[in-house]
Scaffold this active site. Structure first.
Site, PDB file in Angstrom:
ATOM      1  CE1 TYR A  96     -13.967 -12.497 -37.850  1.00 15.85           C
ATOM      2  CE2 TYR A  96     -12.820 -10.817 -39.117  1.00 15.85           C
ATOM      3  CZ  TYR A  96     -13.028 -12.140 -38.796  1.00 15.85           C
ATOM      4  OH  TYR A  96     -12.305 -13.121 -39.422  1.00 15.85           O
ATOM      5  CB  VAL A  97     -10.491  -9.449 -33.641  1.00 13.57           C
ATOM      6  CG1 VAL A  97      -8.976  -9.471 -33.691  1.00 13.57           C
ATOM      7  CG2 VAL A  97     -10.993  -8.249 -32.843  1.00 13.57           C
ATOM      8  N   GLY A 123      -6.244 -12.131 -29.390  1.00 11.36           N
ATOM      9  CA  GLY A 123      -5.346 -12.263 -28.248  1.00 11.36           C
ATOM     10  C   GLY A 123      -4.309 -11.165 -28.149  1.00 11.36           C
ATOM     11  N   GLY A 160      -5.252  -7.786 -27.999  1.00 12.02           N
ATOM     12  CA  GLY A 160      -5.858  -6.566 -27.479  1.00 12.02           C
ATOM     13  C   GLY A 160      -6.683  -5.772 -28.477  1.00 12.02           C
ATOM     14  N   GLY A 199      -9.671  -6.552 -29.913  1.00 16.84           N
ATOM     15  CA  GLY A 199     -11.085  -6.505 -29.538  1.00 16.84           C
ATOM     16  C   GLY A 199     -11.327  -5.538 -28.392  1.00 16.84           C
ATOM     17  CG  ASN A 239     -18.362 -16.663 -29.220  1.00 13.73           C
ATOM     18  OD1 ASN A 239     -17.322 -17.050 -28.712  1.00 13.73           O
ATOM     19  ND2 ASN A 239     -18.398 -15.794 -30.215  1.00 13.73           N
ATOM     20  CE1 TYR A 278     -17.597  -8.744 -26.665  1.00 16.81           C
ATOM     21  CE2 TYR A 278     -19.286 -10.429 -26.658  1.00 16.81           C
ATOM     22  CZ  TYR A 278     -18.439  -9.584 -27.348  1.00 16.81           C
ATOM     23  OH  TYR A 278     -18.440  -9.586 -28.721  1.00 16.81           O
TER      24      TYR A 278
END
Length: 158
Positions: A84-85, A91, A93, A95, A122, A129
């Protein structure tokens, strides 16, 4: 900066878990408490680990993971339960940094796999990913037994 979570981070972790659940359209599904998370992460037999991404001393996100095992390789892997971010840090970096950090731990520990699940709807996460090198395991479907069904199965009524 990515660092290992400590017992002092439990409230932050639970807040992030609740924010993640809301994002995943399940805001009322979290029943974990600070006490349960503290025991699971820092108790006598930890069930999982967590790392926190920080910028200027402010938590920006987290990854929670645990070891699994492959009978085919005879070695452990790492399963990422949550990534989770915070919306304001997306946006930037964060994650990717969290994923690289956990991947590095997996490699350092001699693990042969690093895997996780993502919701089919998602698309942003799936695209992220893929950019990170992940491959979808389309031929596998997650199975789950929980709640009353788990109790019935355990009692032999499944």
């Amino acid at each position: 900066m990515i660092r290992a979570a400590t017992r002092d981070d439990v409230a932050t972790l639970l807040r992030f878990v609740r924010e993640l659940a809301a994002f995943e359209r399940e805001p009322d599904a979290v029943v974990a408490t600070e006490e349960l998370l503290a025991e699971a992460l820092f108790g006598e037999r930890p069930a999982a680990e967590a790392v926190i991404a920080e910028a200027d001393g402010v938590a920006q996100g987290f990854a929670l993971f645990f070891h699994n095992f492959s009978t085919w390789t005879g070695r452990c892997g790492v399963y990422l339960e949550d990534l989770y971010v915070t919306p304001e840090a997306r946006g930037r970096g964060v994650g990717g940094a969290l994923l690289r950090h956990v991947a590095g731990l997996a490699v350092a520990r001699g693990c042969t796999r690093f895997e996780w699940s993502v919701l089919n709807w998602n698309g942003d996460a799936i695209a992220f990913y893929r950019r990170m090198g992940a491959i979808g395991m389309d031929e596998w479907t997650v199975q789950r037994v929980s709640g009353a069904a788990l109790t019935r199965l355990a009692a032999g009524a499944g």
